[in-house]
Design an enzyme around this catalytic site. Structure first.
Site, mmCIF file in Angstrom:
data_model
loop_
_atom_site.group_PDB
_atom_site.id
_atom_site.type_symbol
_atom_site.label_atom_id
_atom_site.label_comp_id
_atom_site.label_asym_id
_atom_site.label_seq_id
_atom_site.Cartn_x
_atom_site.Cartn_y
_atom_site.Cartn_z
ATOM 1 N N TRP A 100 0.835 -1.214 0.000
ATOM 2 C CA TRP A 100 0.000 0.000 0.000
ATOM 3 C C TRP A 100 0.862 1.253 0.000
ATOM 4 O O TRP A 100 0.524 2.254 -0.632
ATOM 5 C CB TRP A 100 -0.998 -0.032 1.163
ATOM 6 N N ASP A 168 -1.252 6.378 6.589
ATOM 7 C CA ASP A 168 -2.353 5.508 6.186
ATOM 8 C C ASP A 168 -2.620 4.551 7.350
ATOM 9 O O ASP A 168 -1.763 3.733 7.703
ATOM 10 C CB ASP A 168 -1.932 4.731 4.924
ATOM 11 N N LYS A 192 -12.357 -1.952 7.047
ATOM 12 C CA LYS A 192 -11.743 -2.920 7.960
ATOM 13 C C LYS A 192 -12.296 -2.723 9.378
ATOM 14 O O LYS A 192 -12.995 -3.585 9.892
ATOM 15 C CB LYS A 192 -10.213 -2.791 7.964
HETATM 16 C C1 LIG Z 1 -3.362 0.016 4.213
HETATM 17 C C2 LIG Z 1 -4.299 0.185 3.062
HETATM 18 N N1 LIG Z 1 -4.284 1.333 2.368
HETATM 19 C C3 LIG Z 1 -5.107 1.526 1.332
HETATM 20 C C4 LIG Z 1 -6.005 0.575 0.920
HETATM 21 C C5 LIG Z 1 -6.895 0.836 -0.242
HETATM 22 O O1 LIG Z 1 -8.153 1.171 0.232
HETATM 23 P P1 LIG Z 1 -9.390 1.449 -0.728
HETATM 24 O O2 LIG Z 1 -9.711 0.160 -1.379
HETATM 25 O O3 LIG Z 1 -10.429 1.939 0.217
HETATM 26 O O4 LIG Z 1 -8.985 2.482 -1.709
HETATM 27 C C6 LIG Z 1 -6.058 -0.643 1.620
HETATM 28 C C7 LIG Z 1 -6.964 -1.739 1.230
HETATM 29 O O5 LIG Z 1 -8.017 -1.923 1.267
HETATM 30 C C8 LIG Z 1 -5.185 -0.826 2.724
HETATM 31 O O6 LIG Z 1 -5.226 -1.967 3.402
#
Ligand SMILES: Cc1ncc(COP(=O)(O)O)c(C=O)c1O
Length: 356
Positions: A100, A168, A192
């Site tokens: 990520w 994040d 989550k």
């Molecule tokens: C740490 C992290 N950042 C970003 C995301 C991406 O999130 P989204 O699918 O809401 O864009 C995720 C996954 O779902 C994640 O686990």
């Protein structure tokens, strides 16, 4: 009994789902569901404000931070961050501890001339020590991923850097205390520990508002959203409502410190079971192991699909690892009861006795 170990969208607390089901056709005698009411009406404004107040309470958010409920998930923020915090000729540092962080850096590179990888864990099994970070002196921000969901890598402390830290926290928010004032910006995709996907919560220090470049899309402009109560356009009302129910549930469990105590116990027993087996393995350095996402492998890779299938038959579902890394992964967010982790450990032992 089904235990859902999905990394996200992930299991929600059963009492939240029950309440949402009860309230679905007729929210508090209004004759309509939350999905059907105006976001500008008194009822929804009450729902929205009370969700924000609960989150502020749970995380002890200082008064000089704004809380935004936006759309586009955490991925939308990967682009919104550089647009809101730096001009095109600005600079940012990214510390990459998993996929990520890599994605955030890739998106940031589209909007900034100078995007520096200050440190990268290779393989993604540890957090590089700060003494090895190569920071840009005039960086507008430093981006980190407090918990890497795919590799299960967690920062065990907040780094000390000069530029505002943008973190994040998608897969760890509300799982353990965060000292909000250590950060410039915290952001979390909801799916989550908060609620339905699509919603993203952004907590931003007020002095960082107003730096957005003129081309920033309105829906992702933090200042404009702060001014309009996250209602520049129609917000994700149902997700926001469910988030409020989840926040109340966390408070009912004793708040974030109580969640953290249970989460530490859940994670410790699962890692112990893995480490003591000799049959299962987790590659992450002990100090960097995630409390929320526990990836593991079995000694013979051809047994992985057998493990996942047999676990599914035993009511333990969504244990396959992310498609990018394979293996297995147990995501054990706030809503995963300790009994679910116990059931997984029992199954792992039993599987090993048959196949080990
Ligand atoms: C740490 C992290 N950042 C970003 C995301 C991406 O999130 P989204 O699918 O809401 O864009 C995720 C996954 O779902 C994640 O686990």
């Amino acid at each position: 009994m089904i235990y859902n170990f999905s990394a996200g969208p992930a299991a929600l607390p059963a009492p939240v789902l029950r309440q949402a089901a009860e309230e679905l056709p007729d929210w508090h005698g209004t004759g309509m569901s939350v999905m059907e009411m105006s976001h500008r009406g008194r009822d929804f404004i009450g729902i929205a404000e009370s969700a924000e107040a609960s989150l502020r309470d749970l995380m002890d958010v200082p008064d000089d931070y704004r809380v935004l409920f936006l759309q586009g998930g955490a991925t939308g923020q990967f682009a919104a961050i550089p647009m809101n915090l730096a001009q095109a000729d600005g600079a940012a540092d990214y510390v990459i501890t998993g996929m990520w962080g890599k994605r955030a850096h890739g998106e940031g590179s589209k909007y900034l001339d100078r995007v520096n990888v200050a440190a990268i864990a290779s393989p993604s099994t540890y957090v590089p020590p700060e003494t090895h970070w190569q920071l840009t002196p005039d960086a507008d921000y430093v981006h980190i991923t407090l918990n890497e969901t795919i590799q299960g890598v967690r920062f065990d402390h907040v780094p000390s850097v000069a530029a505002p830290i943008v973190a994040d926290v998608s897969s760890m928010i509300l799982s353990e205390p965060i000292n909000v004032s250590d950060f410039g910006v915290l952001y979390a995709g909801a799916q989550k520990n908060i609620g339905p996907s699509g919603l993203v919560v952004v907590i931003v220090r007020e002095d960082l508002l107003g730096r957005a470049r003129a081309s920033t899309p309105q829906v992702w402009n933090w200042l404009e959203n702060a001014k309009s109560g996250s209602m520049i356009n129609t917000p994700p009302t149902f997700g926001w409502y469910i988030a409020g129910l989840v926040f109340r549930w966390v408070a009912d469990q004793g708040g974030v410190p109580a969640m953290a105590e249970t989460n530490r116990r859940k994670a410790a027993k699962l890692y112990d079971a893995i480490d003591q087996s000799g049959f299962y393995a987790n590659p992450v350095a002990p100090a960097s192991r995630s409390l929320m996402n526990v990836p593991f492998t079995v000694a013979q890779p051809d047994l992985e699909s057998v493990f996942v299938a047999e676990a599914r038959s035993a009511g333990l579902v969504n244990l396959e690892g992310h498609r990018a890394v394979g293996g297995m992964r147990a995501s054990i967010y706030n809503a995963m009861p300790e009994a679910g982790v116990d059931a997984l450990i029992d199954f792992m032992k039993e599987f090993e006795s048959r196949h080990g």
